[in-house]
Design a protein around this motif. Structure first.
Motif, short mmCIF file in Angstrom:
data_model
loop_
_atom_site.label_atom_id
_atom_site.label_comp_id
_atom_site.label_asym_id
_atom_site.label_seq_id
_atom_site.Cartn_x
_atom_site.Cartn_y
_atom_site.Cartn_z
N GLY A 215 0.83 -1.08 -0.05
CA GLY A 215 -0.21 0.00 0.01
C GLY A 215 0.79 1.19 0.20
O GLY A 215 0.37 2.29 -0.74
N VAL A 216 1.89 1.30 0.80
CA VAL A 216 2.70 2.28 0.81
C VAL A 216 3.61 2.46 -0.59
O VAL A 216 3.42 3.58 -1.10
N VAL A 217 3.89 1.46 -1.11
CA VAL A 217 4.51 1.61 -2.56
C VAL A 217 3.64 1.95 -3.73
O VAL A 217 3.87 2.89 -4.27
N SER A 218 2.36 1.67 -3.50
CA SER A 218 1.46 2.12 -4.58
C SER A 218 1.23 3.68 -4.33
O SER A 218 0.83 4.24 -5.48
N GLN A 219 1.23 4.14 -2.93
CA GLN A 219 0.95 5.61 -2.87
C GLN A 219 2.55 6.74 -3.32
O GLN A 219 2.05 7.80 -3.49
N TYR A 220 3.31 6.05 -2.70
CA TYR A 220 4.46 6.87 -3.00
C TYR A 220 5.58 6.80 -4.11
O TYR A 220 6.44 7.55 -4.49
N CYS A 221 5.73 5.39 -4.68
CA CYS A 221 6.71 5.06 -5.56
C CYS A 221 6.47 5.23 -7.00
O CYS A 221 5.31 4.96 -7.44
N ASP A 222 7.60 5.65 -7.62
CA ASP A 222 7.45 5.58 -9.03
C ASP A 222 7.49 4.39 -9.89
O ASP A 222 6.91 3.98 -10.85
N ARG A 223 8.60 3.62 -9.35
CA ARG A 223 8.58 2.24 -9.99
C ARG A 223 8.77 1.36 -8.62
O ARG A 223 8.98 1.49 -7.48
N VAL A 224 8.55 0.09 -8.96
CA VAL A 224 8.73 -1.27 -8.04
C VAL A 224 9.55 -2.51 -8.50
O VAL A 224 9.51 -2.45 -9.63
N ALA A 225 10.44 -2.87 -7.54
CA ALA A 225 11.25 -3.80 -7.95
C ALA A 225 10.64 -4.92 -6.82
O ALA A 225 10.71 -4.47 -5.82
N VAL A 226 10.45 -6.36 -7.24
CA VAL A 226 9.87 -7.05 -6.44
C VAL A 226 11.06 -8.17 -6.31
O VAL A 226 11.60 -8.91 -7.28
N MET A 227 11.32 -8.65 -4.86
CA MET A 227 12.41 -9.58 -4.71
C MET A 227 11.86 -10.79 -4.34
O MET A 227 10.99 -10.93 -3.52
N TYR A 228 12.49 -12.07 -4.62
CA TYR A 228 12.12 -13.14 -4.10
C TYR A 228 13.49 -14.12 -4.07
O TYR A 228 13.79 -14.30 -5.01
N GLY A 229 13.66 -14.74 -3.19
CA GLY A 229 14.87 -15.72 -3.06
C GLY A 229 16.16 -14.88 -3.49
O GLY A 229 16.96 -15.72 -4.23
N GLY A 230 16.30 -13.83 -3.17
CA GLY A 230 17.80 -13.22 -3.53
C GLY A 230 17.75 -12.85 -4.83
O GLY A 230 18.65 -12.35 -5.53
N ARG A 231 16.57 -12.65 -5.69
CA ARG A 231 16.42 -12.26 -7.18
C ARG A 231 15.38 -11.32 -7.50
O ARG A 231 14.32 -11.19 -6.65
N ILE A 232 15.59 -10.41 -8.23
CA ILE A 232 14.61 -9.48 -8.84
C ILE A 232 13.78 -10.39 -9.73
O ILE A 232 14.14 -10.70 -10.74
N VAL A 233 12.22 -10.29 -9.27
CA VAL A 233 11.51 -11.39 -10.09
C VAL A 233 10.65 -10.47 -10.98
O VAL A 233 9.96 -10.87 -11.95
N GLU A 234 10.37 -9.24 -10.63
CA GLU A 234 9.53 -8.38 -11.34
C GLU A 234 10.10 -6.88 -11.21
O GLU A 234 10.21 -6.42 -10.34
N GLN A 235 10.13 -6.18 -12.15
CA GLN A 235 10.00 -4.60 -12.33
C GLN A 235 9.22 -4.07 -13.13
O GLN A 235 9.08 -4.38 -14.15
#
Length: 637
Positions: A215-235
């Motif tokens: 929810g914080v990310v959706s309100q304030y961030c321009d972009r998002v990087a999602v991490m799982y298991g030490g990797r970026i899985v989506e940007q």
């Protein structure tokens, strides 16, 4: 042209002993941008953040490879004094728990002033004045009183504001905020985040915001990087990620948000936990917890396709998987004439996106698809696929790329060899590319038959024993055999009965979401295109005349040709409405009209249309997100 990235992390690998913690992380942050880094605890967010300032405990941790470029220098190459000069001055950090980060035996004023005197040759009096200014700037009431207080004499929200003041003391270019509001009340959290957002907009400071709160990310961030298991899985751009999440882990995270679920209902939970370093499964690390796992998931780690470059990140766009730049294709016509089948086409397709291409027969749709596959050689322009320029590759090099580029043709019977069994037809791409042994190929054929909804014994039969819809399923199975990244579907459903057509459309849509395929979907039927596409490109006489999001094209078409195509769609149960009737046929492609090629049939033609070719661009003064090549919407009109 955007500025270069302020921070650029490339292929970073970090281990604890022999156990990998961070595996190939790449991130770019632009000046003034707020990038959200999200994921569950144990995904590697904080380790990534600490590595930026070289604050990792080395040993036992060690950086194995990669680079962290900041201001043109690789942070990993800096020595002790250079690092000390960087920390707190050009890059600053806010930690999750301010009480453990503030020294309990020094006053707040002393601790802020210390940061300033460490990096600036100024007196203690000037440094204390700076501390007073900063406390006021971050919203501390009665800052002159707060200057003499100790951390334990302040509330949690005030201590976090003190941490922000310390971080801003030397006007850093980059602020790394590691869960800065997790322990705070929601009202205080909003104050702190508003403060960070205001400060970065005022100063041009970039912010890496690490949080598990989407929810914080959706309100304030321009972009998002999602991490799982030490990797970026989506940007992705924040708006894109929340509207169209592409990785199953991102989808699962979004489903768990309480605000996304009806009150009183059971919240969807992700089963299990993030695997620790040294215990990560093979293939896709998320597959043991994924609700949509397929057979390939335990075997193969999916690549981060469409990973943005530093330039495109600044534009908050996903990098294109496919990009056509001024592509043209000609072929010989009768009596030495030259047919301009595709003319100066530029477009892109992102990873996991479906781009529909629509137009009348003869407009160049199929030639466009065949050209980008290099089944027809272009006469000009560039085809960039996954970072490679396909127009520069020789025959041998193209063979390797064809694993990732596959096609489904209009007539399945004509594209299936009647002399071979269905099992051989589907497995032939595996043979051609030397994938696996006979046993593994047979297993893969069985898997593909099940994937497209055909019985196991179908592999032993021949194409003539199947219906048209079943043959198209066979063609789809063959196209998916090598796990391609991009699929060209050329009028893949136009020859089918309407009931069978709907089955194949549904199948293609399901497979696209399940496998995260990018698809160029070619059709003359706008109603089909609307159902499957994220964006639509409208072609006329070899050129793109309009392109934009599906709903924009369907609900607010700009180009008169698009309007005519839409008005021609029959709607069952709806009284026939007034149509935009086009006079005549497509012009001879060997002698295209001057100016706008559509002017010979356009009901809204103007004098300028006869002599000046319109440029594909955003309409003047229009908020539409699409582009149109029409003088009706351009300044010169």
């Amino acid at each position: 042209m955007p500025d270069p990235a302020l921070l650029s992390i490339k292929d970073l690998h970090i281990s604890v002993g022999s156990r990998p913690v961070i595996e190939g992380v790449s991130l770019d942050i632009a000046p003034g941008e707020m990038l959200g880094l999200v994921g569950e605890s144990g995904c590697g967010k904080s380790v990534t953040a600490l590595s930026i300032m070289r604050l990792l405990a080395e040993p036992p941790m060690h950086i194995d490879s990669g680079s962290i470029a900041f201001g043109g220098a690789n942070v990993l190459d800096l020595d002790g004094p250079a690092l000390e000069a960087l920390r707190g001055d050009q890059i600053a950090m806010i930690f999750q728990e301010p009480m453990t980060s503030l020294n309990p035996v020094f006053t707040v004023g002393d601790q802020i002033a210390e940061v300033v005197t460490l990096h600036r040759a100024i007196s203690r009096e000037v440094a204390m004045a700076r501390a007073l200014e900063l406390l006021g700037r971050v919203g501390i009431p009665t800052p002159d009183t707060a200057l003499t207080r100790y951390p334990h004499q302040m509330s949690g929200g005030q201590r976090q504001r003190v941490m922000i003041a310390m971080a801003l003391a030397c006007d850093p270019q980059l602020l790394v905020a590691d869960e800065p509001t997790t322990a705070l009340d929601v009202t205080v959290q909003a104050q702190i985040l508003d403060l960070l957002d205001d400060l970065r907009r005022e100063t041009g400071m970039a912010v890496l915001l690490i949080t598990h709160d989407l929810g914080v990310v959706s309100q304030y961030c321009d972009r998002v990087a999602v991490m799982y298991g030490g990797r970026i899985v989506e940007q992705a751009a924040a708006s894109d990620l929340f509207a169209h999440p592409r990785h199953r882990y991102t989808e699962a995270l979004l489903r768990t948000i309480p605000a996304s679920n009806a009150p009183g209902t059971e919240l969807p939970a992700i089963p299990g936990t993030v695997p620790p370093p040294g215990q990560r499964p093979s293939g896709c690390t998320f597959h043991p917890r994924c609700h949509a796992v397929v057979d390939a998931c335990p075997r193969t780690m999916p690549e981060l396709t469409g990973e943005p470059s530093s330039d495109s990140l600044l534009e908050s766009r996903r990098m294109s998987l496919l990009e056509l730049n001024h592509l043209s294709t000609t072929y010989p016509g009768a009596k030495g004439a030259v047919v301009q089948a595709v003319s100066d086409v530029s477009l892109d397709i992102a990873a996991g996106e479906v781009l529909g291409v629509v137009g009348e027969s003869g407009c160049g749709k199929s030639t466009l698809g065949r050209t980008l596959l290099r089944l027809v050689e272009p006469s000009g322009g560039q085809i960039l696929f996954d970072g490679k320029d396909l127009t520069a590759l020789d025959r041998h090099q193209m063979k390797a790329v064809r694993r990732d580029l596959q096609v489904i043709f209009q007539d399945p019977f004509g594209s299936l060899n009647p002399r071979h069994s269905v099992g051989y037809i589907i497995g032939e791409p595996l043979i051609v590319h030397g994938v696996g042994d006979q046993a593994s190929r047979d297993a893969r054929v069985d898997e593909l038959l099940a994937l497209v909804g055909l019985p196991p014994d179908a592999g032993r039969r021949y194409p003539h024993e199947f219906s048209g819809g079943q043959r198209q399923r066979i063609a789809i199975a063959r196209a998916l055999a090598l796990d391609p990244k991009l699929l060209v579907a050329d009028e893949a459903v136009s020859a089918l009965d309407v009931s069978i057509q709907s089955q194949i459309i549904n199948l293609i849509a399901q497979l696209q979401k399940r496998l995260n395929l990018s698809i160029l979907f070619i059709s003359h039927d706008l109603s089909v295109i609307r159902h499957v596409s994220d964006r639509i490109a409208v072609m006329y006489l070899g050129r793109i005349v309009e392109i934009g999001p599906t709903e924009t094209i369907m609900n607010k078409p700009q180009h008169p040709y698009t309007q005519a195509l839409l008005s021609a769609i029959p709607r069952p149960g709806v009284a026939r409405q007034k149509r935009v009737v086009l006079q005549g046929e497509l012009p001879d492609p060997t002698k295209p009209p001057k100016g706008c090629a559509f002017h010979t049939r356009c009901p809204m033609v103007m004098d300028i249309c006869h002599s000046v070719r319109p440029v594909l661009e955003h309409p003047t003064g229009s908020p539409t997100t699409g582009q149109v090549a029409c003088h009706l919407y351009q300044d010169q009109a």
